[in-house]
Design a protein around this motif. Structure first.
Motif, PDB file in Angstrom:
ATOM      1  N   ASP A   3      27.739  34.089 -37.994  1.00 21.11           N
ATOM      2  CA  ASP A   3      28.135  33.597 -36.680  1.00 21.11           C
ATOM      3  C   ASP A   3      27.301  32.375 -36.309  1.00 21.11           C
ATOM      4  O   ASP A   3      27.184  32.029 -35.144  1.00 21.11           O
ATOM      5  CB  ASP A   3      27.992  34.680 -35.606  1.00 21.11           C
ATOM      6  N   GLY A   4      26.730  31.744 -37.296  1.00 16.10           N
ATOM      7  CA  GLY A   4      25.909  30.566 -37.052  1.00 16.10           C
ATOM      8  C   GLY A   4      26.551  29.328 -37.645  1.00 16.10           C
ATOM      9  O   GLY A   4      27.763  29.285 -37.850  1.00 16.10           O
ATOM     10  N   PRO A   5      25.765  28.301 -37.971  1.00 14.11           N
ATOM     11  CA  PRO A   5      26.316  27.065 -38.530  1.00 14.11           C
ATOM     12  C   PRO A   5      27.089  27.334 -39.815  1.00 14.11           C
ATOM     13  O   PRO A   5      26.650  28.108 -40.656  1.00 14.11           O
ATOM     14  CB  PRO A   5      25.063  26.226 -38.805  1.00 14.11           C
ATOM     15  N   ILE A   6      28.245  26.707 -39.931  1.00 14.65           N
ATOM     16  CA  ILE A   6      29.120  27.013 -41.070  1.00 14.65           C
ATOM     17  C   ILE A   6      29.583  25.760 -41.797  1.00 14.65           C
ATOM     18  O   ILE A   6      30.458  25.834 -42.644  1.00 14.65           O
ATOM     19  CB  ILE A   6      30.357  27.807 -40.606  1.00 14.65           C
ATOM     20  N   ASP A   7      29.030  24.615 -41.479  1.00 11.39           N
ATOM     21  CA  ASP A   7      29.480  23.363 -42.086  1.00 11.39           C
ATOM     22  C   ASP A   7      28.809  23.185 -43.440  1.00 11.39           C
ATOM     23  O   ASP A   7      27.782  22.528 -43.571  1.00 11.39           O
ATOM     24  CB  ASP A   7      29.156  22.184 -41.156  1.00 11.39           C
ATOM     25  N   LEU A   8      29.403  23.797 -44.456  1.00 13.80           N
ATOM     26  CA  LEU A   8      28.850  23.745 -45.801  1.00 13.80           C
ATOM     27  C   LEU A   8      29.871  23.131 -46.748  1.00 13.80           C
ATOM     28  O   LEU A   8      31.039  23.539 -46.751  1.00 13.80           O
ATOM     29  CB  LEU A   8      28.482  25.155 -46.287  1.00 13.80           C
ATOM     30  N   ALA A  35      24.552  28.856 -29.378  1.00  7.96           N
ATOM     31  CA  ALA A  35      24.549  28.010 -30.579  1.00  7.96           C
ATOM     32  C   ALA A  35      25.135  28.739 -31.790  1.00  7.96           C
ATOM     33  O   ALA A  35      25.460  28.104 -32.793  1.00  7.96           O
ATOM     34  CB  ALA A  35      23.121  27.559 -30.879  1.00  7.96           C
ATOM     35  N   PHE A  36      25.280  30.068 -31.708  1.00  2.00           N
ATOM     36  CA  PHE A  36      25.881  30.808 -32.815  1.00  2.00           C
ATOM     37  C   PHE A  36      27.378  30.554 -32.899  1.00  2.00           C
ATOM     38  O   PHE A  36      28.008  30.846 -33.915  1.00  2.00           O
ATOM     39  CB  PHE A  36      25.625  32.310 -32.670  1.00  2.00           C
ATOM     40  N   GLY A  37      27.980  30.052 -31.825  1.00  2.00           N
ATOM     41  CA  GLY A  37      29.386  29.692 -31.884  1.00  2.00           C
ATOM     42  C   GLY A  37      30.305  30.785 -31.391  1.00  2.00           C
ATOM     43  O   GLY A  37      29.900  31.933 -31.188  1.00  2.00           O
ATOM     44  N   PRO A  38      31.604  30.455 -31.211  1.00  2.00           N
ATOM     45  CA  PRO A  38      32.555  31.381 -30.600  1.00  2.00           C
ATOM     46  C   PRO A  38      33.195  32.379 -31.558  1.00  2.00           C
ATOM     47  O   PRO A  38      33.958  33.234 -31.120  1.00  2.00           O
ATOM     48  CB  PRO A  38      33.614  30.433 -30.032  1.00  2.00           C
ATOM     49  N   TRP A  39      32.905  32.290 -32.838  1.00  2.01           N
ATOM     50  CA  TRP A  39      33.563  33.165 -33.816  1.00  2.01           C
ATOM     51  C   TRP A  39      32.556  33.701 -34.829  1.00  2.01           C
ATOM     52  O   TRP A  39      31.543  33.064 -35.111  1.00  2.01           O
ATOM     53  CB  TRP A  39      34.645  32.413 -34.593  1.00  2.01           C
TER      54      TRP A  39
END
Length: 303
Positions: free
Chosen positions: A145-150, A268-272
């Motif tokens: 549920d955190g940054p996912i831009d990989l 900052a963990f995001g909506p999903w």
């Protein structure tokens, strides 16, 4: 000699550094590997190895071709696995990484249901709050549920990361149910600490109105979510927690939602919550079936 056999021999030779060791690894003769590499070099019109009496090393063309050969062999292996699994039960290993808080909330049940239905599959589940890159870690799936831009990673949303303000009946019996924007700082608070989270204020919304709230001084602060959840259930204070974590406790009456007319904006963990997997694993049947189990779980519990 077929192309895939030649590629296998070339990759083994490049990785082992000479024909003899590669031949021993594959159960072939050194002359068979020499012939396979020569065939590829003739087809490409360039040398793949620089050879001397003492050593052999990949040429620049060889290094480029090695990467492509590895990818081709991996894709063939995955395709073969998928075809076999269409005709047989799911089998083999499935490696998953996720934060520890996901396990009691939903991952335990999803994994156990998956294992019961597919007894030939072996699961390896690594639970860590440290972000584990599915590429570097060799994982089939990662839940985050955190940054996912990989780069090279597909991120598929599976459940909303909605935040609810909750307390236990024991806390409300002791401190009262009157919780509002006017008196919230007078209550005992349990606050999760994380480098991605702001320590000074929250944003909440009521309809179109966006309100900035100063964070209260916590009664208990911790970087461990499960510890705070235990304190919440024990009646030690109020806490904003994700709906996916609160759901079973709300259903059993162990927690009560407060101020439902307000909702806290995603942190900052995001909506999903996302399931992450490498692009080349998108059609692997084990991965697809496990994702289906995740989605089915949430469809059942949000109906």
């Amino acid at each position: 000699m077929d192309k895939m056999s030649a590629l296998t021999m070339f990759v083994a030779t490049a990785e082992q550094g000479n024909f003899s060791r590669a031949a021993d690894l594959l159960g072939k003769t050194p002359s068979a590997l020499t012939k396979a590499v020569a065939q590829l070099e003739e087809e490409l019109g360039t040398r793949l190895f620089d050879r001397t009496t003492r050593r052999m090393a990949l040429t620049e063309a060889g290094r480029i071709y090695l990467e492509g050969a590895r990818q081709a062999l991996m894709q063939l292996q995955l395709a073969t696995e998928d075809v076999e699994q269409l005709q047989h039960e799911l089998r083999g290993d499935l490696r998953i990484t996720a934060p520890p808080s996901f396990a009691p909330a939903f991952l335990n049940r999803v994994c156990c249901r998956f294992l019961t239905a597919h007894p030939q599959v072996k699961l390896e589940v690594d639970l860590s709050d440290n972000f584990e890159d599915p590429v570097d870690g060799g994982y089939d799936l990662a839940l985050r549920d955190g940054p996912i831009d990989l780069p090279g990673v597909i991120a598929q949303p599976v459940v909303e990361n909605q935040m609810l303000l909750c307390a236990s009946p024991a806390y409300l019996a002791r401190k009262g149910e009157d919780v509002s924007l006017d008196n919230y700082q007078q209550h005992d608070w349990l606050i999760f600490r994380h480098p991605l989270l702001n320590r000074h204020f929250w944003w909440v919304k009521q309809g179109e109105q966006r309100i900035r709230l100063t964070q209260p001084t916590p009664r208990v602060a911790s970087d461990n979510y499960d510890f705070l959840l235990a304190c919440l259930l024990d009646g030690q204070g109020l806490q904003f927690i994700p709906q996916w974590s609160a759901a079973p406790y709300l259903a059993r009456g162990e927690l009560v939602e407060l101020m439902p007319q307000y909702w806290r904006e995603p942190s900052a963990f995001g909506p999903w919550i996302y399931v992450l997997y490498l692009a080349h694993r998108r059609n692997t049947r084990k991965v697809k079936v496990f994702i289906d189990y995740l989605k089915a779980h949430w469809q059942e519990h949000q109906a």
